[in-house]
Design a protein around this motif. Structure first.
Motif, mmCIF file in Angstrom:
data_model
loop_
_atom_site.group_PDB
_atom_site.id
_atom_site.type_symbol
_atom_site.label_atom_id
_atom_site.label_comp_id
_atom_site.label_asym_id
_atom_site.label_seq_id
_atom_site.Cartn_x
_atom_site.Cartn_y
_atom_site.Cartn_z
ATOM 1 N N LEU A 1 -5.879 -2.409 -8.620
ATOM 2 C CA LEU A 1 -5.186 -1.295 -9.281
ATOM 3 C C LEU A 1 -5.470 -1.221 -10.785
ATOM 4 C CD1 LEU A 1 -1.761 -1.778 -7.472
ATOM 5 C CD2 LEU A 1 -3.335 0.117 -7.140
ATOM 6 N N GLN A 2 -6.461 -2.002 -11.237
ATOM 7 C CA GLN A 2 -6.703 -2.091 -12.692
ATOM 8 C C GLN A 2 -6.937 -0.730 -13.348
ATOM 9 O OE1 GLN A 2 -9.774 -4.984 -13.123
ATOM 10 N NE2 GLN A 2 -8.333 -6.671 -13.414
ATOM 11 N N SER A 3 -7.558 0.186 -12.615
ATOM 12 C CA SER A 3 -7.880 1.486 -13.227
ATOM 13 C C SER A 3 -6.731 2.493 -13.109
ATOM 14 C CB SER A 3 -9.129 2.069 -12.571
ATOM 15 O OG SER A 3 -8.873 2.224 -11.193
ATOM 16 N N GLU A 4 -5.633 2.087 -12.456
ATOM 17 C CA GLU A 4 -4.511 3.020 -12.250
ATOM 18 C C GLU A 4 -3.630 3.095 -13.507
ATOM 19 O OE1 GLU A 4 -3.553 4.627 -9.300
ATOM 20 O OE2 GLU A 4 -5.056 3.773 -7.949
ATOM 21 N N ASP A 5 -2.792 4.117 -13.543
ATOM 22 C CA ASP A 5 -1.903 4.295 -14.697
ATOM 23 C C ASP A 5 -0.605 3.504 -14.571
ATOM 24 O OD1 ASP A 5 -3.617 5.920 -15.995
ATOM 25 O OD2 ASP A 5 -2.805 7.764 -15.125
ATOM 26 N N PHE A 6 -0.386 2.855 -13.421
ATOM 27 C CA PHE A 6 0.848 2.092 -13.294
ATOM 28 C C PHE A 6 0.535 0.618 -13.053
ATOM 29 C CE2 PHE A 6 0.956 1.259 -8.771
ATOM 30 C CZ PHE A 6 0.093 2.212 -8.262
ATOM 31 N N GLU B 1 0.838 -1.214 0.000
ATOM 32 C CA GLU B 1 0.000 0.000 0.000
ATOM 33 C C GLU B 1 0.872 1.263 0.000
ATOM 34 O OE1 GLU B 1 -0.458 -2.685 1.780
ATOM 35 O OE2 GLU B 1 -2.569 -3.263 1.718
ATOM 36 N N ASP B 2 1.969 1.248 0.767
ATOM 37 C CA ASP B 2 2.867 2.418 0.803
ATOM 38 C C ASP B 2 3.525 2.644 -0.560
ATOM 39 O OD1 ASP B 2 2.524 2.986 3.597
ATOM 40 O OD2 ASP B 2 3.788 1.245 4.026
ATOM 41 N N GLY B 3 3.963 1.557 -1.190
ATOM 42 C CA GLY B 3 4.591 1.671 -2.517
ATOM 43 C C GLY B 3 3.607 2.197 -3.554
ATOM 44 N N VAL B 4 2.365 1.726 -3.455
ATOM 45 C CA VAL B 4 1.322 2.175 -4.384
ATOM 46 C C VAL B 4 1.106 3.674 -4.234
ATOM 47 C CG1 VAL B 4 -1.186 2.082 -4.792
ATOM 48 C CG2 VAL B 4 0.148 -0.042 -4.611
ATOM 49 N N GLU B 5 1.051 4.142 -2.992
ATOM 50 C CA GLU B 5 0.821 5.578 -2.747
ATOM 51 C C GLU B 5 1.947 6.422 -3.350
ATOM 52 O OE1 GLU B 5 -0.463 7.187 1.321
ATOM 53 O OE2 GLU B 5 1.565 7.975 1.076
ATOM 54 N N VAL B 6 3.191 5.976 -3.131
ATOM 55 C CA VAL B 6 4.345 6.731 -3.664
ATOM 56 C C VAL B 6 4.297 6.760 -5.192
ATOM 57 C CG1 VAL B 6 6.861 6.655 -3.938
ATOM 58 C CG2 VAL B 6 5.851 6.421 -1.667
ATOM 59 N N CYS B 7 4.030 5.620 -5.813
ATOM 60 C CA CYS B 7 4.019 5.563 -7.287
ATOM 61 C C CYS B 7 2.879 6.401 -7.860
ATOM 62 C CB CYS B 7 3.910 4.116 -7.761
ATOM 63 S SG CYS B 7 5.472 3.263 -7.568
ATOM 64 N N ARG B 8 1.757 6.406 -7.157
ATOM 65 C CA ARG B 8 0.612 7.198 -7.623
ATOM 66 C C ARG B 8 0.973 8.689 -7.606
ATOM 67 N NH1 ARG B 8 -3.765 5.496 -3.983
ATOM 68 N NH2 ARG B 8 -4.217 3.757 -5.366
ATOM 69 N N TYR B 9 1.496 9.169 -6.475
ATOM 70 C CA TYR B 9 1.839 10.597 -6.364
ATOM 71 C C TYR B 9 2.997 10.979 -7.279
ATOM 72 C CZ TYR B 9 -1.211 10.969 -2.290
ATOM 73 O OH TYR B 9 -2.291 10.967 -1.456
ATOM 74 N N ALA B 10 3.904 10.028 -7.519
ATOM 75 C CA ALA B 10 5.108 10.332 -8.297
ATOM 76 C C ALA B 10 4.911 10.072 -9.793
ATOM 77 C CB ALA B 10 6.283 9.505 -7.773
ATOM 78 N N SER B 11 3.718 9.608 -10.177
ATOM 79 C CA SER B 11 3.430 9.278 -11.580
ATOM 80 C C SER B 11 4.442 8.283 -12.150
ATOM 81 C CB SER B 11 3.406 10.548 -12.450
ATOM 82 O OG SER B 11 2.490 11.470 -11.957
ATOM 83 N N ALA B 12 4.769 7.272 -11.358
ATOM 84 C CA ALA B 12 5.677 6.213 -11.833
ATOM 85 C C ALA B 12 4.876 5.187 -12.641
ATOM 86 C CB ALA B 12 6.359 5.546 -10.653
ATOM 87 N N ARG B 13 5.585 4.335 -13.417
ATOM 88 C CA ARG B 13 4.864 3.464 -14.359
ATOM 89 C C ARG B 13 4.783 1.996 -13.933
ATOM 90 N NH1 ARG B 13 7.736 7.157 -17.565
ATOM 91 N NH2 ARG B 13 6.311 8.581 -18.597
#
Ligand SMILES: [Zn+2]
Ligand SMILES: [Zn+2]
Length: 302
Positions: A275-280, A236-248
């Motif tokens: 996470l299916q609807s996410e960009d990463f 969950e923490d990694g997901v939050e960071v990638c979401r805010y950082a626009s990582a792929r």
């Protein structure tokens, strides 16, 4: 650039059947570009990497760069078994964040002193060149541009952002979230809340628009609340960071030694559905897997 996982486990190596699929060696990642070699961390995974590097070495001097994230044993314990270090055809450039008390050479030498090892560091046949990095320092190694950022983890720990060939890899391991405890040591005297915010910002700088983020997902949320002081994070923490950082692409890494292949496979599947609807995209780092990393594209090669 190409990235290969040689060790993906955290804390200690595991050799039981339940880790056969994802691997039991501790942290080691190899990144190559145009014949240049960059290695991050020297957990037990570095032993087999060393065997391969010795076999493919050419007759002249072979240069390797080894970045150490911090000095906990699961990130350096493979170095005494890294064959290129005892081979005169190799020059190894070693880097870690500067410590006020001692240097990387002394720390690596300590774990190879008699009677722990029969080959002291000073007797190794390669040429070892040590550099202590300053916070946020930009390092240029062949085609790689590498910047370090401090992380919230006991001791003195940094993550690395590696850029080459238009691609970006972020190595964020080991790290605790910034919501509870300040675990990083040796920081200038400021309020705890200031440093927690700064260290979280550092995670975002490391992962900012990165193609591939390697992240410490050692804990489940339940384990985290029982052992916050260990200094690790959750998916969950990694997901939050990638979401805010626009990582792929986010890679779960530093797997708990008790986590079985089946548990890891189920965990990633459950989160992938959410996470299916996410960009990463979410993946599990697996020992031996090789990825081609280019701007906007991460592809499994073998
Ligand atoms: Zn670790
Ligand atoms: Zn650690």
């Amino acid at each position: 650039m190409k990235l290969r996982f040689w060790g993906v486990r955290g804390s200690c190596p595991v050799a039981r059947p339940h880790v056969r699929l994802f691997g039991g060696n501790t942290a080691c990642v190899q990144i190559t570009s145009g014949g240049h070699q960059l290695i991050i961390d020297a957990g037990t995974g570095i032993r087999r990497l060393g065997e391969e590097l010795v076999q493919s070495a050419n007759g002249g001097q072979n240069h390797l760069s080894l970045l150490i994230s911090h000095h906990h044993w699961d990130h350096i314990q493979g170095f005494p078994h890294f064959t290129p270090a005892n081979d005169e055809r190799f020059t190894i450039h070693l880097y870690s964040l500067r410590r006020p008390d001692t240097g990387l050479r002394e720390l690596l030498s300590g774990q190879q002193e008699l009677p722990f090892s029969s080959i002291p560091l000073d007797s190794l046949r390669s040429r070892l060149e040590f550099s202590e990095l300053e916070d946020n320092e930009l390092l240029e190694v062949g085609p790689f541009k590498v910047r370090n950022y401090r992380l919230n983890h006991p001791g003195i720990t940094c993550g690395y952002r590696v850029e080459a060939d238009g691609g970006v890899v972020a190595y964020i391991c080991d790290v605790a979230p910034s919501r509870d405890l300040l675990l990083a040591e040796g920081l200038p005297d400021r309020r705890e809340s200031f440093w927690l915010r700064e260290l979280y910002e550092n995670q975002l700088k490391l992962a900012s628009q990165a193609d591939l983020v390697i992240y410490d997902t050692f804990f489940t949320p339940e384990w985290y609340y029982q052992r916050k002081h260990w200094g690790h994070s959750t998916v969950e923490d990694g997901v939050e960071v990638c979401r805010y950082a626009s990582a792929r692409h986010l890679f779960m890494f530093h797997h708990n030694p008790e986590r079985t292949d089946q548990e890891l496979a189920c965990l990633v599947l459950r989160h992938q559905r959410e996470l299916q609807s996410e960009d990463f995209r979410l993946h599990v780092a697996r020992e031996g897997d090789v990825y081609q990393v280019e701007s906007g594209e991460v592809r499994l090669c073998e």
